[in-house]
Design a protein around this motif. Structure first.
Motif, PDB file in Angstrom:
ATOM      1  N   TRP A  73       0.857  -1.182   0.000  1.00 18.61           N
ATOM      2  CA  TRP A  73       0.000   0.000   0.000  1.00 18.61           C
ATOM      3  C   TRP A  73       0.894   1.233   0.000  1.00 18.61           C
ATOM      4  O   TRP A  73       1.875   1.291   0.741  1.00 18.61           O
ATOM      5  CB  TRP A  73      -0.894   0.029   1.242  1.00 18.61           C
ATOM      6  N   THR A  74       0.549   2.232  -0.808  1.00 20.95           N
ATOM      7  CA  THR A  74       1.300   3.476  -0.748  1.00 20.95           C
ATOM      8  C   THR A  74       1.038   4.164   0.586  1.00 20.95           C
ATOM      9  O   THR A  74       0.017   3.925   1.245  1.00 20.95           O
ATOM     10  CB  THR A  74       0.904   4.426  -1.882  1.00 20.95           C
ATOM     11  N   ASN A  75       1.961   5.022   0.984  1.00 23.74           N
ATOM     12  CA  ASN A  75       1.792   5.771   2.218  1.00 23.74           C
ATOM     13  C   ASN A  75       0.505   6.588   2.177  1.00 23.74           C
ATOM     14  O   ASN A  75      -0.225   6.680   3.164  1.00 23.74           O
ATOM     15  CB  ASN A  75       2.990   6.693   2.435  1.00 23.74           C
ATOM     16  N   THR A  76       0.219   7.170   1.014  1.00 27.04           N
ATOM     17  CA  THR A  76      -1.000   7.981   0.863  1.00 27.04           C
ATOM     18  C   THR A  76      -2.242   7.130   1.109  1.00 27.04           C
ATOM     19  O   THR A  76      -3.152   7.542   1.838  1.00 27.04           O
ATOM     20  CB  THR A  76      -1.056   8.592  -0.550  1.00 27.04           C
ATOM     21  N   ALA A  77      -2.296   5.944   0.518  1.00 23.87           N
ATOM     22  CA  ALA A  77      -3.463   5.068   0.669  1.00 23.87           C
ATOM     23  C   ALA A  77      -3.633   4.640   2.118  1.00 23.87           C
ATOM     24  O   ALA A  77      -4.751   4.651   2.661  1.00 23.87           O
ATOM     25  CB  ALA A  77      -3.335   3.855  -0.243  1.00 23.87           C
ATOM     26  N   SER A  78      -2.545   4.261   2.765  1.00 22.99           N
ATOM     27  CA  SER A  78      -2.632   3.820   4.157  1.00 22.99           C
ATOM     28  C   SER A  78      -3.048   4.958   5.079  1.00 22.99           C
ATOM     29  O   SER A  78      -3.882   4.773   5.979  1.00 22.99           O
ATOM     30  CB  SER A  78      -1.281   3.256   4.611  1.00 22.99           C
ATOM     31  N   ALA A  79      -2.467   6.124   4.872  1.00 18.20           N
ATOM     32  CA  ALA A  79      -2.756   7.253   5.753  1.00 18.20           C
ATOM     33  C   ALA A  79      -4.212   7.689   5.653  1.00 18.20           C
ATOM     34  O   ALA A  79      -4.860   7.978   6.670  1.00 18.20           O
ATOM     35  CB  ALA A  79      -1.826   8.419   5.413  1.00 18.20           C
TER      36      ALA A  79
END
Length: 675
Positions: free
Chosen positions: A326-332
């Motif tokens: 998961w990208t950091n953006t998606a997880s955040a």
């Protein structure tokens, strides 16, 4: 076999690199000198970036470099003796053969192989995609799908147009036709754009189908049976002039957030601050059909019980985000939604054009787009094959990758998984979510109405080939923060990275072999010269950096690995100087032959790693090597691909210089200003 002692004494930090794409192989061109201070290893970052909650204020943007030279970069050959020995052992092995598909073969999951299903956010049918839309979902998904196929993964790439909802009804009213006619018109336009950009879907469908109705209603009934659907009365905007309830996209007004106050917020979400809103919260709302001010009335609707589903979603997310990529953006974004707490979400709308609600008393309504549209991935697969459940109901056999921009993330990471988990029907849910930030245009946002920015149908009218668009969009892909499309930067990257670096290396290697060895590939299976051995180990190291980046959908890092490989190729030739050695003793001539054979095998490898990004250029490279089709798959080591005695083709320049005058012309054309 002779070893060149003076080769080993050359300082690798201050090598002269040829720029010309039509060099004279026997002469070293000293046009450009890269000076570096201290060697250090250059490799993609391994660690997962620290996750941060998405901020609502205006994000920082990555500033593109505006120079005409590739950035100075340390290129070293600091591979350990163990790495070198392992690389040489792999070098002599037979390359992995590419799997071939039958023309009419339906791609289905197979036992004991890696089954990859790839989707990109479904483009809304009557929105012509701009460059930001392409890089955010469709193009990124295509690059990854091509990579997976090159690795011999059993890959299915599914996409299609999202056709139901308010926007289609509105457009049909504007053009005085039916929603179906609007969908047919724009579906054809989308296909034309994606064909030009060389997007290679396994199936590109649409959501306005009978399969969509069947599967969406089946999911609804299973949720309803488990008491996960409730009824409630909601206040809704009603237009007296149009005599209809206004669904979200029929109304616009000022964002109710005091810190935002964006004047053109939609009835479901503010495009500026990204917050979800209720239409009745808008300040000074206006009907988007007749521009009159609507009134608040009550309407009965159905709601998905997300609070009850929240523990299941929480548990699923923790597992998926840890085991997948998961990208950091998606997880955040997902973490922020779950931390805030899930609330019941309305899944019906007062519209005619959409998937009909089958529950008695609500049959005059349709399902809301964010309940309905993600189910389109499933229904499109069902329109591709009657055995669609093998992809969508075998989660232990299938790894699902989804690509989208950050505004689509919560619907794919919370709402859609909640619906699938709620059915208890063993659905495949996303394992790897590549949600990235926004690509903006120069100093503004893309705007079709104001003529700002390049849209899919515009790109075809320029002199820039689709491969160059694909390359630059991936180079500027906003993987960690918003980035900017810049004409100056496009010119710079084309002229430095493609023309002076990649194109230069490939051209000089092929041209030198043509002129000095009759186009014949020499024998480089046994390597004794230390520099040759280090070169094979270094390219293997860079290849594995590329593979790691691509596996984790860090596509921007992937293209940078490709460019670094070609820089090593250029530097290797500068060190070995085959144009001098081919005029010397027999031992020196043999050394020159091995050097150029190694370089040409790197050229072939570059055609493989470049293929996901620039398929036409990749094919052209193989043609110049006199290889008519892709024979080998992409393995985890640098192989000796070209057989001894193989005759290569003719060298031709791969890229053209982009001139400042052309950039100035396009910047003006797409600025929204009249000439």
């Amino acid at each position: 076999m002779a070893t060149s002692e003076n080769t080993l004494d050359i300082n690798l930090q201050n090598l002269k690199v040829e720029e010309s794409t039509t060099p004279k192989p026997e002469v070293a061109n000293a046009a450009t000198t890269e000076k570096v201070a201290k060697p250090k290893k250059e490799k993609p970052k391994q660690d997962k970036p620290k996750q941060e909650k998405p901020k609502q204020e205006k994000p920082k943007q990555e500033k593109p470099q505006a120079t005409d030279e590739a950035p100075a970069e340390v290129l070293d050959y600091n591979r350990s003796p163990e790495e070198i020995e392992k690389a040489l052992e792999e070098w002599s092995k037979k390359p992995l053969t590419m799997n071939k598909r039958q023309p009419d073969e339906k791609i289905l999951p197979k036992p004991d192989v890696r089954n990859i299903m790839i989707t990109s956010a479904l483009p809304y049918v009557n929105n012509v995609p701009h460059l930001g839309n392409l890089v955010g979902s469709l193009l990124s998904a295509d690059v990854f799908a091509r990579y997976c196929r090159s690795r011999n993964y059993n890959t299915l790439f599914i996409c299609g147009t999202d056709e139901y909802g308010t926007a289609t009804e509105t457009k049909a009213l504007e053009e005085k036709c039916t929603p179906r006619e609007i969908c047919d018109k724009y579906y054809a336009l989308h296909r034309k754009i994606y064909d030009w950009f060389q997007l290679e879907f396994d199936f590109f469908g649409r959501t306005s189908t009978q399969k969509q109705t069947e599967i969406a209603q089946d999911i609804f009934w299973k949720l309803h049976k488990r008491n996960l659907v409730s009824k409630n009365t909601v206040e809704q905007l009603f237009c007296e002039t149009c005599q209809r309830f206004l669904a979200d996209r029929y109304v616009a007004g000022t964002c109710p957030d005091p810190a935002c106050k964006y004047v053109d917020a939609r009835g479901d979400q503010c495009d500026k601050c990204g917050k979800l809103i209720n239409a009745i919260e808008l300040v000074e709302p206006k009907c988007q059909i007749c521009r009159s001010t609507p009134q608040i009335r009550k309407s009965e609707h159905l709601f998905l019980d997300l609070p009850t589903l929240s523990p299941d979603v929480q548990s699923w997310f923790q597992n998926s985000s840890k085991t997948g990529h998961w990208t950091n953006t998606a997880s955040a974004i997902t973490e922020a939604w779950l931390k805030k707490g899930l609330e019941p979400r309305c899944i019906t709308r007062d519209l005619k054009w959409g998937t009909p609600v089958p529950l008695e008393g609500y049959t005059d309504k349709v399902f809301y787009v964010w309940f309905d549209a993600p189910i389109g991935y499933i229904s499109i697969t069902a329109n591709y094959t009657d055995e669609w459940e093998k992809w969508w109901k075998q989660p232990d056999q299938v790894s699902l990758f989804q690509f989208m921009a950050k505004d689509n993330v919560p619907f794919h990471s919370v709402i859609f998984p909640a619906c699938l988990l709620g059915t208890q029907d063993n659905y495949t849910t996303v394992n790897n979510l590549s949600g990235i930030d926004y690509l903006n245009y120069e100093d503004a946002k893309f705007s079709k109405s104001r003529g700002i920015g390049v849209f899919g149908d515009h790109a075809q009218t320029t002199e820039i080939p689709s491969d160059i668009w694909r390359f630059y969009l991936m180079y500027a892909r906003p993987e960690t923060q918003d980035s900017v499309f810049s004409w100056t930067d496009l010119m710079s990257k084309n002229n430095s990275e493609l023309l002076n670096n990649l194109g230069n290396f490939i051209n000089r290697a092929i041209a030198f072999c043509e002129k000095n060895f009759g186009g014949k590939i020499g024998d480089a299976t046994q390597l004794e010269a230390e520099m040759d051995r280090k070169f094979v180990a270094q390219i293997t190291y860079e290849l594995n950096g590329y593979l790691e980046a691509m596996e984790k959908t860090r596509l921007r890092d992937g293209i940078k690995c490709v460019l670094r490989m070609s820089r090593y190729g250029n530097q290797f030739l500068q060190v070995k100087e085959p144009w001098k050695r081919c005029k010397g003793s027999d031992a020196e001539k043999r050394d020159a032959e091995i050097s150029i054979t190694l370089a040409l095998n790197l050229v072939y490898l570059l055609s493989l790693v470049l293929h996901p990004f620039m398929p036409t250029t990749s094919d052209e490279i193989r043609q110049q090597l006199n290889i008519q089709e892709t024979t080998y798959a992409l393995d985890n080591a640098f192989r000796c691909y070209l057989p001894v005695g193989h005759t290569i083709g003719q060298a031709r320049p791969l890229f053209k210089r982009v001139e400042q005058a052309l950039v100035d012309e396009y910047r003006l054309r797409f600025s929204g200003q009249k000439k």
